[in-house]
Design a protein around this motif. Structure first.
Motif, short mmCIF file in Angstrom:
data_model
loop_
_atom_site.label_atom_id
_atom_site.label_comp_id
_atom_site.label_asym_id
_atom_site.label_seq_id
_atom_site.Cartn_x
_atom_site.Cartn_y
_atom_site.Cartn_z
N ARG A 286 47.46 -6.88 0.30
CA ARG A 286 47.61 -8.05 -0.57
C ARG A 286 49.01 -8.62 -0.42
N ASN B 129 39.58 -9.99 -9.98
CA ASN B 129 40.43 -10.36 -8.84
C ASN B 129 41.73 -9.56 -8.81
N LEU C 133 42.97 -6.99 -5.87
CA LEU C 133 44.30 -7.10 -5.25
C LEU C 133 45.09 -5.80 -5.45
N ASP D 249 44.08 -3.40 -2.87
CA ASP D 249 44.24 -3.89 -1.50
C ASP D 249 45.68 -3.68 -1.03
N GLU E 173 49.42 -13.89 -3.99
CA GLU E 173 48.04 -13.96 -4.50
C GLU E 173 47.99 -13.54 -5.97
N VAL E 174 48.73 -12.51 -6.29
CA VAL E 174 48.78 -12.01 -7.66
C VAL E 174 49.48 -13.03 -8.55
#
Length: 139
Positions: free
Chosen positions: A74, A64, A68, A71, A78-79
């Motif tokens: 992102r 994941n 990210l 991306d 999220e991280v």
């Protein structure tokens, strides 16, 4: 680049690199004869994965985080969520290890460590018997 060069540059063993390829974390090119041909971006990903694993992130977390990282759209939230969840697991493990250490230290201190057979460490490790079960046994 071949796997030996990549292992040296990324700091990961060739076996780990092959495993990461098997589970789809990296996808090196293949030559006509089937040999892996790693690019600079593969080395970079492998170094990223090595650092993440050194911090204790699970393979799924690494997958994941790598997604990210690649991306451009992102969000840092999220991280951060992945890192916070991992930090919580670390804190839980520290709590468990602290309790484990305290119990073991108590047992070590309680043990005379002499020639007698009585040992509180072994007594603690032994399964606890139900008092009622002892009363019900023929004897």
């Amino acid at each position: 680049m071949n796997i030996g060069d990549v292992a040296q540059l990324s700091g990961l063993p060739a076996k780990t690199i092959r495993y990461y390829e098997d589970i789809g974390l990296v996808k090196p090119l293949r030559s006509a004869n089937g040999y892996r041909s790693f690019r600079d971006c593969d080395v970079h990903k492998l170094a990223f994965l090595g650092r993440a694993r050194a911090l204790g992130f699970s393979i799924e977390d690494c997958r994941n985080l790598l997604k990210l990282y690649e991306d451009d759209h992102r969000t840092s939230a999220e991280v951060k969520q992945i890192a916070e969840m991992h930090l919580g697991r670390i804190d839980q493990k520290i709590t468990e290890l602290t309790e484990m250490r305290a119990t073991l230290a108590h047992l070590v201190n309680a043990c005379a460590g002499d020639n007698r057979p009585d040992c509180p460490i072994l007594a603690d490790l032994a399964p606890k018997q139900d008092e009622n079960a002892l009363l019900d046994q023929p004897g």
